[in-house]
Scaffold this motif. Structure first.
Motif, mmCIF file in Angstrom:
data_model
loop_
_atom_site.group_PDB
_atom_site.id
_atom_site.type_symbol
_atom_site.label_atom_id
_atom_site.label_comp_id
_atom_site.label_asym_id
_atom_site.label_seq_id
_atom_site.Cartn_x
_atom_site.Cartn_y
_atom_site.Cartn_z
ATOM 1 N N UNK A 197 6.438 13.383 -4.347
ATOM 2 C CA UNK A 197 5.832 15.108 -5.031
ATOM 3 C C UNK A 197 5.905 15.771 -2.931
ATOM 4 N N UNK A 198 5.566 15.318 -2.301
ATOM 5 C CA UNK A 198 5.292 15.843 -0.822
ATOM 6 C C UNK A 198 6.818 15.925 -0.204
ATOM 7 N N UNK A 199 8.191 15.624 -1.082
ATOM 8 C CA UNK A 199 9.614 15.153 -0.471
ATOM 9 C C UNK A 199 9.967 13.711 0.954
ATOM 10 N N UNK A 200 8.650 13.563 1.083
ATOM 11 C CA UNK A 200 8.805 12.497 1.546
ATOM 12 C C UNK A 200 9.514 11.030 1.285
ATOM 13 N N UNK A 201 10.076 10.597 1.760
ATOM 14 C CA UNK A 201 11.003 9.277 1.782
ATOM 15 C C UNK A 201 10.714 8.076 1.967
ATOM 16 N N UNK B 72 6.544 4.465 11.372
ATOM 17 C CA UNK B 72 6.488 5.579 11.979
ATOM 18 C C UNK B 72 7.020 6.633 11.039
ATOM 19 N N UNK B 73 6.309 7.898 11.478
ATOM 20 C CA UNK B 73 6.802 9.542 10.464
ATOM 21 C C UNK B 73 7.984 10.242 10.923
ATOM 22 N N UNK B 74 8.928 10.828 9.902
ATOM 23 C CA UNK B 74 9.777 11.248 10.858
ATOM 24 C C UNK B 74 10.233 12.103 9.808
ATOM 25 N N UNK B 75 10.761 13.748 10.821
ATOM 26 C CA UNK B 75 10.391 14.560 10.250
ATOM 27 C C UNK B 75 12.265 14.535 9.606
ATOM 28 N N UNK B 76 12.426 15.063 8.935
ATOM 29 C CA UNK B 76 14.244 15.721 7.830
ATOM 30 C C UNK B 76 14.946 14.950 8.960
ATOM 31 N N UNK B 77 14.637 15.802 9.726
ATOM 32 C CA UNK B 77 15.565 16.081 10.833
ATOM 33 C C UNK B 77 15.818 14.688 11.862
ATOM 34 N N UNK B 78 15.433 13.574 12.095
ATOM 35 C CA UNK B 78 15.287 12.576 12.431
ATOM 36 C C UNK B 78 13.906 12.496 13.176
ATOM 37 N N UNK B 79 13.035 13.498 13.718
ATOM 38 C CA UNK B 79 12.396 13.357 15.120
ATOM 39 C C UNK B 79 11.374 13.201 14.347
ATOM 40 N N UNK B 80 10.594 12.146 15.052
ATOM 41 C CA UNK B 80 9.920 11.578 15.003
ATOM 42 C C UNK B 80 8.456 12.241 14.901
ATOM 43 N N UNK B 81 7.551 12.402 14.496
ATOM 44 C CA UNK B 81 5.985 12.899 14.131
ATOM 45 C C UNK B 81 5.264 12.049 14.284
ATOM 46 N N UNK B 82 5.328 10.663 13.770
ATOM 47 C CA UNK B 82 3.629 10.304 14.163
ATOM 48 C C UNK B 82 4.205 8.159 14.489
ATOM 49 N N UNK B 83 3.663 7.633 14.737
ATOM 50 C CA UNK B 83 4.089 6.753 15.406
ATOM 51 C C UNK B 83 2.735 5.754 15.940
ATOM 52 N N UNK B 84 2.750 4.489 15.485
ATOM 53 C CA UNK B 84 1.326 3.338 15.951
ATOM 54 C C UNK B 84 2.558 2.439 16.456
ATOM 55 N N UNK C 137 0.687 -1.263 -0.417
ATOM 56 C CA UNK C 137 0.017 0.052 -0.110
ATOM 57 C C UNK C 137 0.595 0.963 -0.042
ATOM 58 N N UNK C 138 2.293 1.049 0.940
ATOM 59 C CA UNK C 138 2.571 2.646 0.515
ATOM 60 C C UNK C 138 3.377 2.509 -0.831
ATOM 61 N N UNK C 139 3.455 1.053 -1.378
ATOM 62 C CA UNK C 139 4.704 1.820 -3.077
ATOM 63 C C UNK C 139 2.724 2.269 -3.909
ATOM 64 N N UNK C 140 1.877 1.968 -3.762
ATOM 65 C CA UNK C 140 0.821 2.289 -4.606
ATOM 66 C C UNK C 140 1.417 4.324 -3.935
ATOM 67 N N UNK C 141 1.131 4.737 -3.055
ATOM 68 C CA UNK C 141 0.919 6.398 -2.705
ATOM 69 C C UNK C 141 2.561 6.480 -2.419
ATOM 70 N N UNK C 142 3.788 5.826 -3.230
ATOM 71 C CA UNK C 142 4.174 6.590 -3.318
ATOM 72 C C UNK C 142 4.583 7.451 -4.143
ATOM 73 N N UNK C 143 4.019 7.326 -5.198
ATOM 74 C CA UNK C 143 4.164 8.843 -6.175
ATOM 75 C C UNK C 143 3.657 10.002 -4.932
ATOM 76 N N UNK C 144 3.197 10.188 -4.866
ATOM 77 C CA UNK C 144 2.506 11.248 -3.680
ATOM 78 C C UNK C 144 3.393 11.787 -2.601
ATOM 79 N N UNK D 135 -0.363 12.545 7.590
ATOM 80 C CA UNK D 135 0.747 13.918 8.425
ATOM 81 C C UNK D 135 2.397 14.014 7.379
ATOM 82 N N UNK D 136 2.078 13.352 6.591
ATOM 83 C CA UNK D 136 3.193 13.755 5.868
ATOM 84 C C UNK D 136 3.267 14.843 5.107
ATOM 85 N N UNK D 137 1.822 15.449 4.634
ATOM 86 C CA UNK D 137 0.893 17.128 3.731
ATOM 87 C C UNK D 137 1.461 17.840 5.458
#
Length: 108
Positions: free
Chosen positions: A18-22, A74-86, A8-15, A104-106
């Motif tokens: 575009x958001x600059x999320x790796x 996890x979703x991490x900011x570019x500086x490595x700080x977590x902004x989301x964890x489940x 599912x992450x692969x499916x939304x990878x293009x978006x 969260x990425x947006x």
């Protein structure tokens, strides 16, 4: 369930791109197992192999008693700080919906 979430992450990878999320995944599988999963699911983002749990332990995602990696998202900011964890460890079949991860990425 990990494989389904990765697909599912692969499916939304293009978006996410575009958001600059790796996207990267950490698997407790050995290198061959991780490579097989990448090939089977057609993943184009890195899947790291951590069968000894070095990184998983650092993030508190290792069950020492059973010697197993615990699921978590996890979703991490570019500086490595977590902004989301489940914590998916106890609910291995319930992973965060990709819509929630995109939300969260947006906001980054």
């Amino acid at each position: 369930w990990c494989r389904a979430q990765l697909g599912k992450l692969q499916e939304v990878l293009p978006e996410l791109d575009r958001l600059g999320v790796r996207v990267a995944a950490v698997s407790a599988d050995d290198l061959d197992g991780a490579r097989q999963m990448v090939a089977r699911k057609g993943l184009t983002f890195p899947v790291l192999s951590d069968p000894q749990g070095t990184m998983l332990r650092a993030w508190g995602r290792w069950d020492q008693a059973d010697g197993l990696g615990l699921a978590g998202t996890f979703v991490l900011r570019a500086d490595g700080a977590p902004v989301f964890f489940e914590d998916d460890g106890e609910r291995y079949s319930k992973r965060p919906d990709t819509r929630r991860i995109l939300e969260v990425a947006r906001g980054l």
